[in-house]
Design a protein around this motif. Structure first.
Motif, PDB file in Angstrom:
ATOM      1  N   ILE A  12       0.852  -1.211   0.000  1.00 17.03           N
ATOM      2  CA  ILE A  12       0.000   0.000   0.000  1.00 17.03           C
ATOM      3  C   ILE A  12       0.882   1.254   0.000  1.00 17.03           C
ATOM      4  O   ILE A  12       0.623   2.207  -0.749  1.00 17.03           O
ATOM      5  CB  ILE A  12      -0.947   0.007   1.212  1.00 17.03           C
ATOM      6  CG1 ILE A  12      -1.942  -1.155   1.113  1.00 17.03           C
ATOM      7  CG2 ILE A  12      -1.693   1.335   1.301  1.00 17.03           C
ATOM      8  CD1 ILE A  12      -2.756  -1.366   2.379  1.00 17.03           C
ATOM      9  N   ASN A  13       1.963   1.241   0.790  1.00 18.34           N
ATOM     10  CA  ASN A  13       2.859   2.419   0.794  1.00 18.34           C
ATOM     11  C   ASN A  13       3.484   2.629  -0.584  1.00 18.34           C
ATOM     12  O   ASN A  13       3.650   3.757  -1.039  1.00 18.34           O
ATOM     13  CB  ASN A  13       3.944   2.264   1.870  1.00 18.34           C
ATOM     14  CG  ASN A  13       3.406   2.599   3.260  1.00 18.34           C
ATOM     15  OD1 ASN A  13       2.396   3.300   3.376  1.00 18.34           O
ATOM     16  ND2 ASN A  13       4.040   2.081   4.286  1.00 18.34           N
ATOM     17  N   HIS A  14       3.763   1.519  -1.288  1.00 13.36           N
ATOM     18  CA  HIS A  14       4.312   1.641  -2.643  1.00 13.36           C
ATOM     19  C   HIS A  14       3.281   2.287  -3.575  1.00 13.36           C
ATOM     20  O   HIS A  14       3.581   3.245  -4.296  1.00 13.36           O
ATOM     21  CB  HIS A  14       4.704   0.254  -3.169  1.00 13.36           C
ATOM     22  CG  HIS A  14       4.981   0.254  -4.647  1.00 13.36           C
ATOM     23  ND1 HIS A  14       6.091   0.864  -5.200  1.00 13.36           N
ATOM     24  CD2 HIS A  14       4.253  -0.242  -5.691  1.00 13.36           C
ATOM     25  CE1 HIS A  14       6.046   0.742  -6.514  1.00 13.36           C
ATOM     26  NE2 HIS A  14       4.950   0.073  -6.846  1.00 13.36           N
ATOM     27  N   HIS A  15       2.034   1.800  -3.522  1.00 11.17           N
ATOM     28  CA  HIS A  15       0.991   2.368  -4.405  1.00 11.17           C
ATOM     29  C   HIS A  15       0.742   3.830  -4.038  1.00 11.17           C
ATOM     30  O   HIS A  15       0.493   4.674  -4.900  1.00 11.17           O
ATOM     31  CB  HIS A  15      -0.305   1.557  -4.283  1.00 11.17           C
ATOM     32  CG  HIS A  15      -0.185   0.169  -4.839  1.00 11.17           C
ATOM     33  ND1 HIS A  15       0.336  -0.078  -6.088  1.00 11.17           N
ATOM     34  CD2 HIS A  15      -0.489  -1.035  -4.303  1.00 11.17           C
ATOM     35  CE1 HIS A  15       0.319  -1.389  -6.311  1.00 11.17           C
ATOM     36  NE2 HIS A  15      -0.160  -1.990  -5.236  1.00 11.17           N
ATOM     37  N   ASN A  16       0.810   4.140  -2.732  1.00 10.63           N
ATOM     38  CA  ASN A  16       0.647   5.514  -2.247  1.00 10.63           C
ATOM     39  C   ASN A  16       1.712   6.415  -2.866  1.00 10.63           C
ATOM     40  O   ASN A  16       1.439   7.477  -3.410  1.00 10.63           O
ATOM     41  CB  ASN A  16       0.844   5.488  -0.716  1.00 10.63           C
ATOM     42  CG  ASN A  16      -0.106   6.421  -0.010  1.00 10.63           C
ATOM     43  OD1 ASN A  16      -1.297   6.479  -0.327  1.00 10.63           O
ATOM     44  ND2 ASN A  16       0.432   7.186   0.900  1.00 10.63           N
ATOM     45  N   TYR A  17       2.950   5.945  -2.823  1.00 14.10           N
ATOM     46  CA  TYR A  17       4.090   6.711  -3.352  1.00 14.10           C
ATOM     47  C   TYR A  17       3.904   6.947  -4.842  1.00 14.10           C
ATOM     48  O   TYR A  17       3.993   8.078  -5.318  1.00 14.10           O
ATOM     49  CB  TYR A  17       5.378   5.918  -3.098  1.00 14.10           C
ATOM     50  CG  TYR A  17       6.604   6.535  -3.737  1.00 14.10           C
ATOM     51  CD1 TYR A  17       7.180   5.965  -4.880  1.00 14.10           C
ATOM     52  CD2 TYR A  17       7.167   7.696  -3.227  1.00 14.10           C
ATOM     53  CE1 TYR A  17       8.287   6.536  -5.484  1.00 14.10           C
ATOM     54  CE2 TYR A  17       8.282   8.276  -3.819  1.00 14.10           C
ATOM     55  CZ  TYR A  17       8.838   7.688  -4.957  1.00 14.10           C
ATOM     56  OH  TYR A  17       9.935   8.269  -5.543  1.00 14.10           O
ATOM     57  N   GLN A  18       3.540   5.868  -5.561  1.00  9.42           N
ATOM     58  CA  GLN A  18       3.366   6.005  -7.011  1.00  9.42           C
ATOM     59  C   GLN A  18       2.266   7.027  -7.324  1.00  9.42           C
ATOM     60  O   GLN A  18       2.420   7.896  -8.173  1.00  9.42           O
ATOM     61  CB  GLN A  18       2.957   4.643  -7.615  1.00  9.42           C
ATOM     62  CG  GLN A  18       4.079   3.617  -7.624  1.00  9.42           C
ATOM     63  CD  GLN A  18       5.166   3.981  -8.625  1.00  9.42           C
ATOM     64  OE1 GLN A  18       6.339   3.827  -8.364  1.00  9.42           O
ATOM     65  NE2 GLN A  18       4.784   4.527  -9.750  1.00  9.42           N
ATOM     66  N   TYR A  19       1.144   6.953  -6.595  1.00  9.67           N
ATOM     67  CA  TYR A  19      -0.020   7.789  -6.924  1.00  9.67           C
ATOM     68  C   TYR A  19       0.176   9.232  -6.455  1.00  9.67           C
ATOM     69  O   TYR A  19       0.009  10.185  -7.212  1.00  9.67           O
ATOM     70  CB  TYR A  19      -1.261   7.180  -6.255  1.00  9.67           C
ATOM     71  CG  TYR A  19      -2.572   7.854  -6.614  1.00  9.67           C
ATOM     72  CD1 TYR A  19      -3.025   8.960  -5.902  1.00  9.67           C
ATOM     73  CD2 TYR A  19      -3.359   7.397  -7.661  1.00  9.67           C
ATOM     74  CE1 TYR A  19      -4.212   9.591  -6.222  1.00  9.67           C
ATOM     75  CE2 TYR A  19      -4.556   8.003  -7.997  1.00  9.67           C
ATOM     76  CZ  TYR A  19      -4.982   9.109  -7.272  1.00  9.67           C
ATOM     77  OH  TYR A  19      -6.165   9.736  -7.602  1.00  9.67           O
ATOM     78  N   TYR A  20       0.556   9.410  -5.169  1.00  9.87           N
ATOM     79  CA  TYR A  20       0.543  10.762  -4.578  1.00  9.87           C
ATOM     80  C   TYR A  20       1.875  11.478  -4.709  1.00  9.87           C
ATOM     81  O   TYR A  20       1.919  12.701  -4.675  1.00  9.87           O
ATOM     82  CB  TYR A  20       0.156  10.679  -3.100  1.00  9.87           C
ATOM     83  CG  TYR A  20      -1.299  10.307  -2.900  1.00  9.87           C
ATOM     84  CD1 TYR A  20      -1.668   9.010  -2.568  1.00  9.87           C
ATOM     85  CD2 TYR A  20      -2.304  11.253  -3.079  1.00  9.87           C
ATOM     86  CE1 TYR A  20      -2.997   8.671  -2.397  1.00  9.87           C
ATOM     87  CE2 TYR A  20      -3.632  10.921  -2.907  1.00  9.87           C
ATOM     88  CZ  TYR A  20      -3.976   9.635  -2.563  1.00  9.87           C
ATOM     89  OH  TYR A  20      -5.291   9.297  -2.398  1.00  9.87           O
ATOM     90  N   VAL A  21       2.976  10.745  -4.834  1.00 10.78           N
ATOM     91  CA  VAL A  21       4.266  11.434  -4.918  1.00 10.78           C
ATOM     92  C   VAL A  21       4.706  11.547  -6.380  1.00 10.78           C
ATOM     93  O   VAL A  21       5.132  12.604  -6.835  1.00 10.78           O
ATOM     94  CB  VAL A  21       5.356  10.698  -4.081  1.00 10.78           C
ATOM     95  CG1 VAL A  21       6.706  11.400  -4.228  1.00 10.78           C
ATOM     96  CG2 VAL A  21       4.933  10.635  -2.619  1.00 10.78           C
ATOM     97  N   LEU A  22       4.512  10.458  -7.136  1.00 13.03           N
ATOM     98  CA  LEU A  22       4.966  10.470  -8.539  1.00 13.03           C
ATOM     99  C   LEU A  22       3.852  10.766  -9.541  1.00 13.03           C
ATOM    100  O   LEU A  22       4.117  10.904 -10.741  1.00 13.03           O
ATOM    101  CB  LEU A  22       5.597   9.114  -8.892  1.00 13.03           C
ATOM    102  CG  LEU A  22       6.859   8.723  -8.140  1.00 13.03           C
ATOM    103  CD1 LEU A  22       7.441   7.444  -8.713  1.00 13.03           C
ATOM    104  CD2 LEU A  22       7.898   9.838  -8.143  1.00 13.03           C
ATOM    105  N   ASP A  23       2.589  10.874  -9.074  1.00  9.36           N
ATOM    106  CA  ASP A  23       1.456  11.056 -10.010  1.00  9.36           C
ATOM    107  C   ASP A  23       1.445   9.973 -11.062  1.00  9.36           C
ATOM    108  O   ASP A  23       1.091  10.241 -12.216  1.00  9.36           O
ATOM    109  CB  ASP A  23       1.569  12.432 -10.706  1.00  9.36           C
ATOM    110  CG  ASP A  23       1.520  13.571  -9.698  1.00  9.36           C
ATOM    111  OD1 ASP A  23       2.291  14.520  -9.850  1.00  9.36           O
ATOM    112  OD2 ASP A  23       0.744  13.457  -8.737  1.00  9.36           O
ATOM    113  N   GLN A  24       1.845   8.740 -10.688  1.00  8.70           N
ATOM    114  CA  GLN A  24       1.818   7.626 -11.661  1.00  8.70           C
ATOM    115  C   GLN A  24       1.126   6.424 -11.012  1.00  8.70           C
ATOM    116  O   GLN A  24       1.799   5.522 -10.515  1.00  8.70           O
ATOM    117  CB  GLN A  24       3.243   7.233 -12.057  1.00  8.70           C
ATOM    118  CG  GLN A  24       3.987   8.337 -12.818  1.00  8.70           C
ATOM    119  CD  GLN A  24       5.502   8.104 -12.836  1.00  8.70           C
ATOM    120  OE1 GLN A  24       5.999   7.101 -12.321  1.00  8.70           O
ATOM    121  NE2 GLN A  24       6.230   9.046 -13.421  1.00  8.70           N
TER     122      GLN A  24
END
Ligand SMILES: COc1nc2nc(N)nc(N)c2nc1C
Length: 310
Positions: A12-24
């Motif tokens: 979940i932290n990985h998906h969070n990072y991709q979505y909210y930090v990288l916009d991907q």
């Protein structure tokens, strides 16, 4: 189930990072919610497995009665302003008068129209978040800042101590939707995204902050135990490696002419951005030169804000 909880937390932290930090984004919202529901259920059954960086720990339970005031390790200064090309050339002349005969490079960044915040990380864990306040004392809004999913609860490295500074803001589409909802509810509207972000971060109930879809762009190392990269541009790259959200539209310029050209490009296309900017920020790139240029009581000598016409 300990292994399952740890696997879910990492995923979940990985998906969070991709979505909210990288916009991907890497999964759909429905898949994300499913993972969160499973983690919440498991953590309810095994509370001893909850860790401070678990994604379920973002929205604190308790409503606060107020915010305590906290000191910054190093004052959060404000920037001097430039309003035209002449001011920028004057800034460049002044910088070079302090560094006679030296090569000077600048980093130019977007100036996000939000509010300045400071994040403290100890051994890679987020331990405090504060507003700029008066520069010396800020308000402790840790509980509210933890609800911003673009802020990592844990860095990718266990840096002994790092304070990072940046801007919390509300994206334009969230601002429009929020005011539409307030209109519906007969509540007063926010005048602009900056006020909406400030109002959202000063909520005593973190659940309200969590619902306001805030984000951040961090832009400087405030204080660090240990070595810093030699230049500001490399500091930004390193913060990104740590999992911190950095604005990608910055550029190193070798002369004030290049700075002026980069600024005029963004002055022309600023409204295409999904967030409000009120100008650009120009900084001497070498941290060693920044150190020698130092600060006045109010502002750094090595940086200036260029304000766009309102
Ligand atoms: C070094 O100090 C600063 N740097 C900044 N950088 C950006 N991009 N935006 C700001 N608003 C900003 N503000 C300050 C005080």
């Amino acid at each position: 189930s300990k292994a399952r909880v740890e696997a879910l937390r990492r995923e979940i932290n990985h998906h969070n990072y991709q979505y909210y930090v990288l916009d991907q984004p890497t999964i759909t919202d429905a898949q994300y919610d499913q993972l969160m529901q499973e983690l919440l259920r498991l953590e309810e059954r095994h509370p001893e497995l909850v860790t401070p960086d678990s994604p379920t720990q973002r929205v604190g339970g308790q409503v606060q009665r107020g915010f305590s005031s906290v000191p910054h390790k190093i004052p959060m200064l404000s920037l001097g302003n430039a309003f035209g090309e002449g001011d920028l050339r004057e800034f460049d002349r002044r910088v070079r008068s302090y560094l006679p005969g030296e090569e000077v490079k600048y980093v130019v960044e977007l100036k996000i129209d939000g509010l300045a915040i400071s994040l403290w990380y100890e051994k890679g864990l987020l331990v405090r978040g504060a507003t700029r306040g008066d520069g010396e004392l800020g308000e402790d809004i840790t509980i509210n800042l933890k609800t911003i999913r673009a802020i990592p609860l844990r860095l990718t490295q266990e840096v002994p101590f790092l304070e990072v500074r940046g801007e919390a803001y509300m994206p334009k589409d969230s601002f429009v939707r929020l005011n539409e909802a307030r209109e519906e509810a007969g509540e007063p509207l926010f005048a602009n995204p900056r006020n909406a972000a400030a109002g959202s971060l000063r909520q005593l109930d973190p659940k309200i902050t969590a619902a306001r879809n805030l984000s951040v762009f961090m832009y400087a190392i405030g204080y660090i135990e240990g070595a810093k990269p030699p230049s500001h541009a490399e500091s930004l790259a390193w913060l990104k490696e740590l999992g911190i959200r950095i604005n990608p539209d910055h550029q190193v310029c070798g002369s004030i002419d290049e700075v002026i050209d980069f600024i005029s490009q963004w002055q022309a296309k600023r409204y295409q951005l999904p967030y409000a900017i009120d100008g650009m920020v120009i900084k001497v790139n070498s941290l060693e030169q920044q150190q020698r240029l130092g600060t006045t009581m109010k502002s750094p000598r090595w940086a200036i804000a260029y304000k766009f016409p309102a």
